[in-house]
Every structure is written in structure tokens, then in C-alpha cells.
Design an enzyme around this catalytic site. Structure first.
Site, PDB file in Angstrom:
ATOM      1  N   MET A   1       0.860  -1.176   0.000  1.00 44.09           N
ATOM      2  CA  MET A   1       0.000   0.000   0.000  1.00 44.09           C
ATOM      3  C   MET A   1       0.908   1.241   0.000  1.00 44.09           C
ATOM      4  O   MET A   1       1.097   1.891   1.034  1.00 44.09           O
ATOM      5  CB  MET A   1      -0.916  -0.008   1.223  1.00 44.09           C
ATOM      6  CG  MET A   1      -2.012   1.033   1.159  1.00 44.09           C
ATOM      7  SD  MET A   1      -3.037   1.035   2.652  1.00 44.09           S
ATOM      8  CE  MET A   1      -3.843  -0.548   2.552  1.00 44.09           C
ATOM      9  N   PRO A   2       1.482   1.559  -1.160  1.00 36.67           N
ATOM     10  CA  PRO A   2       2.360   2.730  -1.209  1.00 36.67           C
ATOM     11  C   PRO A   2       1.613   4.005  -0.843  1.00 36.67           C
ATOM     12  O   PRO A   2       0.518   4.263  -1.342  1.00 36.67           O
ATOM     13  CB  PRO A   2       2.813   2.768  -2.675  1.00 36.67           C
ATOM     14  CG  PRO A   2       2.640   1.369  -3.170  1.00 36.67           C
ATOM     15  CD  PRO A   2       1.439   0.853  -2.430  1.00 36.67           C
ATOM     16  N   HIS A   3       2.220   4.771   0.049  1.00 35.77           N
ATOM     17  CA  HIS A   3       1.653   6.052   0.452  1.00 35.77           C
ATOM     18  C   HIS A   3       2.728   6.840   1.170  1.00 35.77           C
ATOM     19  O   HIS A   3       3.686   6.282   1.673  1.00 35.77           O
ATOM     20  CB  HIS A   3       0.442   5.864   1.374  1.00 35.77           C
ATOM     21  CG  HIS A   3       0.779   5.182   2.651  1.00 35.77           C
ATOM     22  ND1 HIS A   3       0.986   3.814   2.742  1.00 35.77           N
ATOM     23  CD2 HIS A   3       0.962   5.669   3.899  1.00 35.77           C
ATOM     24  CE1 HIS A   3       1.276   3.501   3.996  1.00 35.77           C
ATOM     25  NE2 HIS A   3       1.271   4.603   4.714  1.00 35.77           N
ATOM     26  N   SER A   4       2.538   8.145   1.197  1.00 42.61           N
ATOM     27  CA  SER A   4       3.385   9.019   1.984  1.00 42.61           C
ATOM     28  C   SER A   4       2.508   9.561   3.099  1.00 42.61           C
ATOM     29  O   SER A   4       1.409   9.057   3.326  1.00 42.61           O
ATOM     30  CB  SER A   4       3.943  10.124   1.086  1.00 42.61           C
ATOM     31  OG  SER A   4       4.892  10.879   1.794  1.00 42.61           O
TER      32      SER A   4
END
Length: 151
Positions: A64-67
Site C-alpha cells: 500500500m504505497p503512500h506518503s
């Protein structure tokens, strides 16, 4: 949510990525294409993973790529889907940190983001649906799975 991926063109099906950094960048492309995020967003995610480790791999096979919320370069709140045929490794010493399914998050509206997270968790808690997503090869598969499990 799967239907939204198709309608907004927030999806990518690919054979492989050279490494996890390329996979993260690829997972952001559909969000970049419509201006949801700018080209620097993938770099922010990659920098966070380098700093904090593979926190974006939330379960085996799923990233779950996120910043951080309100990160620079995020213009809209959305989720994108990517499926790789060959898994990418985030930690060569830990095969549970390999991923093929990516749900990339962009957030600038907390309420909408929470709603997206709720709908995404409904998908991820359904083991049969996740298994079928792992076999998906095209946007029509996403629409079929939306009808089968979520409508």
C-alpha cells in the site's frame, strides 16, 4: 472501488518491475496521468520506505504505497491499483515482504481518505477476492470482481 479504478483509469497491469523503487514509481503513474499527484510523489514514498523500511507491505503479496497525509505533490484524494505478474522484493531476507498487488494511496481530504481506507479494508479482508485479484490480468477482471464481491 474496483469499478472506480477502471472508470478513473487508476490501474496498471504489468509483467514486472526491476526493483521495489521502480514498482512504487509504476504504481503512481496512473495517479500522475490525471493530475491526482505530481511526478515527485513516487519519490516521496520511496524516500519514506528507505527511511522507515518496507512499512508499505501490509501483508504478504500486498503493498500500500503512500506518503504522509497532505504530502507535497498530492492534489486529490484517490487510490490506484497495480498488479505485477512477478513479485517485487522489498526485503530480500524476508519473503513475506514481496508484493504483486499494489494499492497506492494519495490523500489531501481526510474524510474521503478514511472512506477509501474503509472500502479498501473490505476488499483486503475478503481472502477469496484477494486471491482472484492476484489472478486478474485486465480491467475487465476488476469489473467482474466488483460485481461478484462488492455490488
Amino acid at each position: 472501488m474496483l469499478r472506480e479504478f477502471v472508470e478513473k483509469k487508476h490501474y496498471l497491469f504489468a509483467e514486472e518491475a526491476a526493483d521495489w523503487e521502480e514498482a512504487v514509481a509504476m504504481s503512481c503513474r496512473s495517479l500522475e496521468a490525471d493530475g491526482t499527484v505530481d511526478a515527485g510523489y513516487a519519490g516521496e514514498i520511496i524516500a519514506c520506505v528507505r527511511k522507515y523500511g518496507p512499512y508499505i507491505v501490509i501483508m504478504p503479496n500486498i503493498a500500500m504505497p503512500h506518503s504522509q497525509e497532505g504530502a507535497a505533490g498530492v492534489r486529490k484524494t484517490a487510490v490506484a491499483f497495480m498488479k505485477l505478474e512477478k513479485p517485487v522484493s522489498f526485503d530480500p531476507a524476508d519473503p513475506e515482504k514481496d508484493a504483486r498487488l499494489f494499492f497506492t494511496l494519495a490523500s489531501c481530504d481526510p474524510e474521503q481518505h478514511l472512506n477509501n481506507m474503509k472500502r479498501l479494508s473490505e476488499i483486503l479482508m475478503n481472502e477469496e477476492l484477494v486471491a482472484e485479484l492476484d489472478q486478474a490480468v485486465c480491467p475487465e477482471d476488476l469489473l467482474r470482481l466488483q460485481e461478484k464481491y462488492l455490488d
